[in-house]
Structure formats: structure tokens, C-alpha cells
Design an enzyme around this catalytic site. Structure first.
Site, mmCIF file in Angstrom:
data_model
loop_
_atom_site.group_PDB
_atom_site.id
_atom_site.type_symbol
_atom_site.label_atom_id
_atom_site.label_comp_id
_atom_site.label_asym_id
_atom_site.label_seq_id
_atom_site.Cartn_x
_atom_site.Cartn_y
_atom_site.Cartn_z
ATOM 1 N N GLY A 22 -1.979 -4.267 -5.646
ATOM 2 C CA GLY A 22 -1.752 -3.123 -6.533
ATOM 3 C C GLY A 22 -0.454 -3.271 -7.298
ATOM 4 O O GLY A 22 -0.373 -2.954 -8.496
ATOM 5 N N SER A 35 2.884 0.009 -3.998
ATOM 6 C CA SER A 35 4.147 -0.334 -3.329
ATOM 7 C C SER A 35 4.154 -1.780 -2.856
ATOM 8 O O SER A 35 5.217 -2.335 -2.569
ATOM 9 C CB SER A 35 4.384 0.603 -2.137
ATOM 10 N N TYR A 76 -13.997 -0.078 8.816
ATOM 11 C CA TYR A 76 -13.524 -0.544 7.497
ATOM 12 C C TYR A 76 -14.712 -0.915 6.609
ATOM 13 O O TYR A 76 -14.816 -0.444 5.469
ATOM 14 C CB TYR A 76 -12.596 -1.741 7.691
ATOM 15 N N LEU A 102 -3.840 4.328 -14.652
ATOM 16 C CA LEU A 102 -3.292 4.860 -13.404
ATOM 17 C C LEU A 102 -3.733 3.928 -12.280
ATOM 18 O O LEU A 102 -4.927 3.665 -12.114
ATOM 19 C CB LEU A 102 -3.785 6.284 -13.162
HETATM 20 N N1 LIG Z 1 -5.502 -8.242 1.778
HETATM 21 C C1 LIG Z 1 -6.769 -8.480 1.995
HETATM 22 O O1 LIG Z 1 -7.134 -9.453 2.677
HETATM 23 C C2 LIG Z 1 -7.827 -7.613 1.365
HETATM 24 C C3 LIG Z 1 -9.119 -8.134 1.261
HETATM 25 C C4 LIG Z 1 -10.105 -7.362 0.665
HETATM 26 C C5 LIG Z 1 -9.807 -6.114 0.173
HETATM 27 N N2 LIG Z 1 -8.536 -5.628 0.282
HETATM 28 C C6 LIG Z 1 -8.274 -4.304 -0.297
HETATM 29 O O2 LIG Z 1 -7.315 -4.479 -1.318
HETATM 30 C C7 LIG Z 1 -6.616 -3.260 -1.531
HETATM 31 C C8 LIG Z 1 -5.138 -3.556 -1.608
HETATM 32 O O3 LIG Z 1 -4.707 -4.082 -0.363
HETATM 33 P P1 LIG Z 1 -3.552 -5.177 -0.216
HETATM 34 O O4 LIG Z 1 -4.171 -6.391 0.333
HETATM 35 O O5 LIG Z 1 -2.757 -5.279 -1.449
HETATM 36 O O6 LIG Z 1 -2.716 -4.541 1.010
HETATM 37 P P2 LIG Z 1 -1.320 -3.763 1.073
HETATM 38 O O7 LIG Z 1 -0.218 -4.667 0.659
HETATM 39 O O8 LIG Z 1 -1.277 -3.165 2.433
HETATM 40 O O9 LIG Z 1 -1.471 -2.639 -0.031
HETATM 41 C C9 LIG Z 1 -2.201 -1.477 0.198
HETATM 42 C C10 LIG Z 1 -1.566 -0.380 -0.589
HETATM 43 O O10 LIG Z 1 -2.298 0.823 -0.371
HETATM 44 C C11 LIG Z 1 -1.362 1.854 -0.138
HETATM 45 N N3 LIG Z 1 -1.912 2.957 0.601
HETATM 46 C C12 LIG Z 1 -2.373 3.006 1.874
HETATM 47 N N4 LIG Z 1 -2.787 4.230 2.175
HETATM 48 C C13 LIG Z 1 -2.593 4.992 1.063
HETATM 49 C C14 LIG Z 1 -2.821 6.346 0.737
HETATM 50 N N5 LIG Z 1 -3.343 7.207 1.632
HETATM 51 N N6 LIG Z 1 -2.517 6.779 -0.512
HETATM 52 C C15 LIG Z 1 -1.974 5.938 -1.416
HETATM 53 N N7 LIG Z 1 -1.705 4.644 -1.160
HETATM 54 C C16 LIG Z 1 -2.026 4.192 0.072
HETATM 55 C C17 LIG Z 1 -0.211 1.196 0.588
HETATM 56 O O11 LIG Z 1 0.929 1.996 0.391
HETATM 57 P P3 LIG Z 1 1.990 2.430 1.500
HETATM 58 O O12 LIG Z 1 3.185 1.624 1.167
HETATM 59 O O13 LIG Z 1 2.203 3.872 1.254
HETATM 60 O O14 LIG Z 1 1.397 2.145 2.850
HETATM 61 C C18 LIG Z 1 -0.124 -0.120 -0.178
HETATM 62 O O15 LIG Z 1 0.641 0.015 -1.348
HETATM 63 C C19 LIG Z 1 -7.040 -2.330 -0.411
HETATM 64 O O16 LIG Z 1 -8.000 -1.424 -0.890
HETATM 65 C C20 LIG Z 1 -7.664 -3.266 0.619
HETATM 66 O O17 LIG Z 1 -8.639 -2.623 1.405
HETATM 67 C C21 LIG Z 1 -7.549 -6.341 0.869
#
Ligand SMILES: NC(=O)c1ccc[n+]([C@@H]2O[C@H](COP(=O)([O-])OP(=O)(O)OC[C@H]3O[C@@H](n4cnc5c(N)ncnc54)[C@H](OP(=O)(O)O)[C@@H]3O)[C@@H](O)[C@H]2O)c1
Length: 274
Positions: free
Chosen positions: A15, A11, A151, A6
Site C-alpha cells: 500500500g 503505513s 483468511y 484513495l
Molecule cells: N504479503 C503477502 O504475502 C500478501 C500476499 C497476498 C495478499 N496480501 C494482501 O496485500 C495487502 C497488503 O498487505 P502487505 O503485504 O503490504 O502487508 P502489510 O505490510 O502488513 O500491510 C498491511 C497494511 O494494512 C493495514 N491495516 C491493517 N488493518 C487495518 C485496518 N483495520 N484499517 C486500515 N488499515 C489496516 C496495516 O496498517 P497498520 O500499520 O495500521 O497495521 C498495513 O499498512 C493485504 O490486503 C494483504 O492481505 C499480502
């Protein structure tokens, strides 16, 4: 029989990639997202990879919805072997710029939602003596950074929870890990929560921070690479608690873990707002 995984927050970004890569690795993947109307990119990536996904709605901040989602997966697939807590959201702002609702939002999505979902899958994993709980935290779960108070606070919290759980869960065959990416090109920056005020006493420092962050994201790791690292952790045959997705992330986290009086991190991050 294939393992059932899971994955939350599929989206976009890491992920989405991790869900497809896990399916490509032979797992049955339940790919969850808040709004399944936004599944187009995920389904296109799955079709291109020649895999199928079971897409279901899940907002990790909705405790009742999370319980219903896990119940549904257990009913339809029989078990959950792998949980990937990927959903998360960034937030910029220093303490005075943050209202408490924003701080609570950050805890809800990056900490409490992760804890709740983990608690839902643990009983079955423990009973079967087999399971993986993989949580995408951040380098910001080990290194405090200017204008990332809420954060980093939430990501530190989730790392503390998972590191404490790890050795207990391990006794029951459940491997608990955290994944610490640095900057990754995804929708993350577009989705970041921001303060309303831009002309407060912190404006100049905040502008310097944003400029520095922009340059970090100009050289960001791809979501494909970071997502692949998540899938690799979730399917690894040897256990480690802490995983980084890039050499830069490893260097950054390593600096903090060896920083007994905190000065190395403060020295490095002071330059970000110079
Ligand atoms: N990108 C970076 O630089 C970075 C660095 C370190 C860690 N991270 C971590 O990596 C993870 C993935 O982020 P990403 O970079 O792939 O960014 P992203 O493209 O914004 O993906 C984040 C995902 O989380 C979902 N989400 C947000 N709030 C949610 C909720 N309440 N319930 C279920 N889904 C939710 C979003 O879905 P919606 O479409 O519904 O908004 C989106 O699919 C996060 O935990 C982030 O903190 C990111």
C-alpha cells in the site's frame, strides 16, 4: 485535472509503494492508515520520489470513521476517482484453532471494511461515469490453503463480491478489479493473527505448514514490485477484472480456476503439510 485516488493501509508494504507510485503517475493521492503517527516511512518514500501525499487516518473496520474520511476527501478534493482497497491482515489456524472473534476480525478487515468503503465511493463514480475500484485480495482469494481457513474465507468472500459487482459497475464506467499477489515481503507475516495453542492435535501439521510458508516467504516478491503492479492496475487504459502480481501467482490462481473437481488444488496443498 488529475484523478483523485484513495488508498488504504499505506503505513507499510504494498500500500505504501502503491500510494507513492500513483502520485508519481500524476494522481492526487489520499494515503490512509489507522495511525498517522506511523506515516514516517511513507513520507520518506514520497519525499525520495519527489511527490506529495495527503495522509489521513482511516481504520477500514470503523464504518463511521470510513464515512467521515470519504466525506472529508470529497469536501477537500471534490471527488474520488480511484479506490485502492489494500488494507488487510493475515491469519493462520485451522477451523478448530480459530475462535469466532478471530474469524469475525478477518471478515471485518478483509471483507466488510472493503465492502463498506466501496459502497461509499460508488455513488460519485457512477454519477460521473468514471471510476476504478481496485481490491488487493490474494492468491488465497482463489485457492484455499491449509491453516488459512479464516483468511482465505474472507478473501474468497471479497472476490465474490467484487466479481459480482464488476459487470454492473462497468455499465456506469466503473472498473472493478482484484489483485492477487502470492508471497510478498512486507510486514504481513509479522502482523498475522495466530492461534494461542501450539500443542493441540494439529501441532505437527501446523509446524509443517509454517516451514513450507517460511520457504515461500524466503523467495517472496518485493513489496516494490507488487505495489507497482497495484498502481499499474489502477491506472491501466484497458480493463481486466483479475490481476496477479507475479508469474507464480498467475500459475497458482490458474490452477484453481481450471480445477473443476477441486483435486488439483487439494493435491498441491496436501504436500504443504506432508
Ligand atoms: N504479503 C503477502 O504475502 C500478501 C500476499 C497476498 C495478499 N496480501 C494482501 O496485500 C495487502 C497488503 O498487505 P502487505 O503485504 O503490504 O502487508 P502489510 O505490510 O502488513 O500491510 C498491511 C497494511 O494494512 C493495514 N491495516 C491493517 N488493518 C487495518 C485496518 N483495520 N484499517 C486500515 N488499515 C489496516 C496495516 O496498517 P497498520 O500499520 O495500521 O497495521 C498495513 O499498512 C493485504 O490486503 C494483504 O492481505 C499480502
Amino acid at each position: 485535472m488529475p484523478d483523485i485516488a484513495l488508498v488504504t493501509g499505506t503505513s507499510s508494504g504494498m500500500g505504501l509503494v502503491a500510494a507513492v507510485d500513483l502520485a508519481r503517475a500524476g494522481l492526487t493521492v489520499v494515503a490512509t492508515m489507522r495511525d498517522t503517527g506511523r506515516a514516517g516511512a511513507l513520507l520518506a518514500a514520497a519525499a525520495a520520489a519527489g511527490v506529495e501525499l495527503d495522509v489521513r487516518p482511516l481504520d477500514v473496520t470503523d464504518a463511521a470513521g470510513a464515512a467521515a474520511c470519504v466525506d472529508g476527501v470529497l469536501r477537500d478534493h471534490g471527488r474520488i476517482d480511484v479506490l485502492v482497497n489494500n488494507a488487510g491482515r493475515g491469519c493462520v489456524g485451522t477451523a478448530e484453532q480459530l475462535d469466532m472473534d478471530t474469524v469475525r476480525d478477518q471478515l471485518d478487515v478483509n471483507y466488510l471494511g472493503v465492502v463498506a468503503l466501496t459502497k461509499l465511493v460508488l455513488p460519485g463514480m457512477r454519477e460521473r461515469g468514471h471510476g476504478r475500484v481496485v481490491t488487493v485480495t490474494s492468491v488465497g482469494g482463489a485457492v484455499g490453503q491449509p491453516f488459512a481457513d479464516a483468511y482465505c474465507g474472507a478473501k474468497f468472500a471479497v472476490e465474490g463480491f467484487m466479481q459480482s459487482l464488476a459487470v454492473v459497475a462497468e455499465r456506469f464506467g466503473v472498473w472493478v478489479s482484484v489483485i492477487e499477489p502470492a508471497a510478498v515481503a512486507s510486514d504481513f507475516v509479522a502482523n498475522v493473527q495466530r492461534p494461542d495453542a501450539t500443542d493441540d492435535p494439529y501441532a505437527e501439521l501446523f509446524a509443517a505448514y509454517l516451514a513450507r510458508t517460511q520457504s515461500a516467504f524466503d523467495n517472496a516478491q518485493s513489496a516494490a514490485e507488487a505495489g507497482a503492479a497495484i498502481a499499474a492496475c489502477a491506472t491501466a487504459t484497458s480493463y481486466a477484472f483479475r490481476w496477479q502480481t507475479s508469474p507464480g501467482a498467475t500459475a497458482f490462481v490458474g490452477m484453481s480456476l481450471a480445477d473443476l473437481d477441486g483435486e488439483r488444488v487439494l493435491g498441491a496443498t496436501r504436500t504443504w503439510i506432508a
